[in-house]
Design an enzyme around this catalytic site. Sequence first.
Site, PDB file in Angstrom:
ATOM      1  N   GLN A  35      64.830  44.924  70.112  1.00 59.50           N
ATOM      2  CA  GLN A  35      65.711  44.193  71.023  1.00 59.50           C
ATOM      3  C   GLN A  35      65.861  44.951  72.344  1.00 59.50           C
ATOM      4  OE1 GLN A  35      70.000  44.711  70.203  1.00 59.50           O
ATOM      5  NE2 GLN A  35      70.014  42.510  69.895  1.00 59.50           N
ATOM      6  N   HIS A  62      66.615  45.733  65.968  1.00 60.59           N
ATOM      7  CA  HIS A  62      67.565  44.725  65.480  1.00 60.59           C
ATOM      8  C   HIS A  62      67.520  44.720  63.956  1.00 60.59           C
ATOM      9  CE1 HIS A  62      69.385  40.392  65.706  1.00 60.59           C
ATOM     10  NE2 HIS A  62      69.859  41.083  64.710  1.00 60.59           N
ATOM     11  N   HIS A 115      75.722  44.722  58.175  1.00 61.47           N
ATOM     12  CA  HIS A 115      75.296  43.321  58.251  1.00 61.47           C
ATOM     13  C   HIS A 115      73.797  43.205  57.967  1.00 61.47           C
ATOM     14  CE1 HIS A 115      74.734  39.232  59.828  1.00 61.47           C
ATOM     15  NE2 HIS A 115      73.709  39.721  60.489  1.00 61.47           N
ATOM     16  N   GLU A 116      73.008  44.083  58.587  1.00 65.83           N
ATOM     17  CA  GLU A 116      71.550  44.016  58.412  1.00 65.83           C
ATOM     18  C   GLU A 116      71.159  44.319  56.962  1.00 65.83           C
ATOM     19  OE1 GLU A 116      69.165  42.957  60.681  1.00 65.83           O
ATOM     20  OE2 GLU A 116      70.974  42.308  61.709  1.00 65.83           O
ATOM     21  N   HIS A 120      69.686  41.149  55.048  1.00 69.16           N
ATOM     22  CA  HIS A 120      68.220  41.242  54.931  1.00 69.16           C
ATOM     23  C   HIS A 120      67.757  42.317  53.934  1.00 69.16           C
ATOM     24  CE1 HIS A 120      67.948  38.646  58.476  1.00 69.16           C
ATOM     25  NE2 HIS A 120      68.816  39.434  59.081  1.00 69.16           N
TER      26      HIS A 120
HETATM   27  P1  AMP Z   1      70.844  38.534  62.031  1.00 69.84           P
HETATM   28  O1  AMP Z   1      72.016  37.920  61.292  1.00 69.84           O
HETATM   29  O2  AMP Z   1      70.244  39.726  61.364  1.00 69.84           O
HETATM   30  O3  AMP Z   1      69.830  37.513  62.453  1.00 69.84           O
HETATM   31  O4  AMP Z   1      71.435  39.121  63.370  1.00 69.84           O
HETATM   32  C1  AMP Z   1      72.250  38.349  64.192  1.00 69.84           C
HETATM   33  C2  AMP Z   1      73.586  39.003  64.300  1.00 69.84           C
HETATM   34  O5  AMP Z   1      73.412  40.360  64.708  1.00 69.84           O
HETATM   35  C3  AMP Z   1      74.439  38.324  65.335  1.00 69.84           C
HETATM   36  O6  AMP Z   1      75.770  38.277  64.849  1.00 69.84           O
HETATM   37  C4  AMP Z   1      74.327  39.257  66.512  1.00 69.84           C
HETATM   38  O7  AMP Z   1      75.430  39.182  67.352  1.00 69.84           O
HETATM   39  C5  AMP Z   1      74.219  40.587  65.833  1.00 69.84           C
HETATM   40  N1  AMP Z   1      73.552  41.593  66.661  1.00 69.84           N
HETATM   41  C6  AMP Z   1      72.340  41.507  67.203  1.00 69.84           C
HETATM   42  N2  AMP Z   1      72.041  42.608  67.902  1.00 69.84           N
HETATM   43  C7  AMP Z   1      73.116  43.419  67.790  1.00 69.84           C
HETATM   44  C8  AMP Z   1      73.436  44.703  68.294  1.00 69.84           C
HETATM   45  N3  AMP Z   1      72.577  45.415  69.046  1.00 69.84           N
HETATM   46  N4  AMP Z   1      74.637  45.221  67.961  1.00 69.84           N
HETATM   47  C9  AMP Z   1      75.506  44.535  67.182  1.00 69.84           C
HETATM   48  N5  AMP Z   1      75.280  43.323  66.685  1.00 69.84           N
HETATM   49  C10 AMP Z   1      74.086  42.765  66.988  1.00 69.84           C
END
Ligand code: AMP
Length: 227
Positions: A35, A62, A115-116, A120
């Site tokens: 990203q 990301h 979250h990641e 995932h």
């Molecule tokens: P995903 O659910 O893995 O597709 O990622 C999307 C989520 O990750 C969204 O809520 C984004 O706002 C968040 N996101 C993406 N890049 C970042 C970042 N550099 N820092 C924090 N949150 C992020």
Amino acid sequence: MGGKGWFLLKLLMFQGLFTSRLQDPGFDFFYFVLQWPGAYCDTKRACCYPTTGKPAADFGIHGLWPNYNDGSYPSNCDPDSEFDPAEISDLVSTMQTKWPTLSCPSNNGSKFWEHEWEKHGTCSESVMDQHKYFENTLALRDRVNLLQILQDAGINPDDEFYDLQDIKNAIKDGTGFTPVIHCNKDPDKNSQLHEIFFCVDTSGTEFIECPIIPRDRCPSKLQFAMF
Ligand code: AMP
């Protein structure tokens, strides 16, 4: 074939079934997604730098996302497998520089990594545990010096517009692999370089050509924002 022969044959077939099940990772490949922080911050107007300070003007991670060949993907595969910062304590300082959070309010990154992992990472537990998931992802990041590759081709984060095809050609020449490019829009509605997708094999360690070619979500000319 005698009774003994049948028994042996059945045993072999059962064993084959069992091993192929064991070897099936449950997904077809990974997307490894980088990203550009300048583009994230332009769209999420209220992006916040991590508590550890403004990230370098470089591509950050990301995520590493298991995917299927039909374009769909599994998510949130194991609610019992929580993100555990203690398991990756040796990786955290590297993650702060290479996988920086930009969400608000300002935080140390754990929320983003959690979250990641939960969305995932838990879908790749058949091939790697939590430590390996983050370690492999960091190692992939080290293998592509994307900013250098683009700059060597005269493509700089200077708010100028560049040809999508020139960006793709530079990355293909520099890495050996065809990327998929996603854009987002800045506040003036200009399309800008946001995320670069590479494909990785199911071990999470080797780049591959993407088994499916999703279209680039960018117009033919796009901006490379300053950060
Ligand atoms: P995903 O659910 O893995 O597709 O990622 C999307 C989520 O990750 C969204 O809520 C984004 O706002 C968040 N996101 C993406 N890049 C970042 C970042 N550099 N820092 C924090 N949150 C992020």
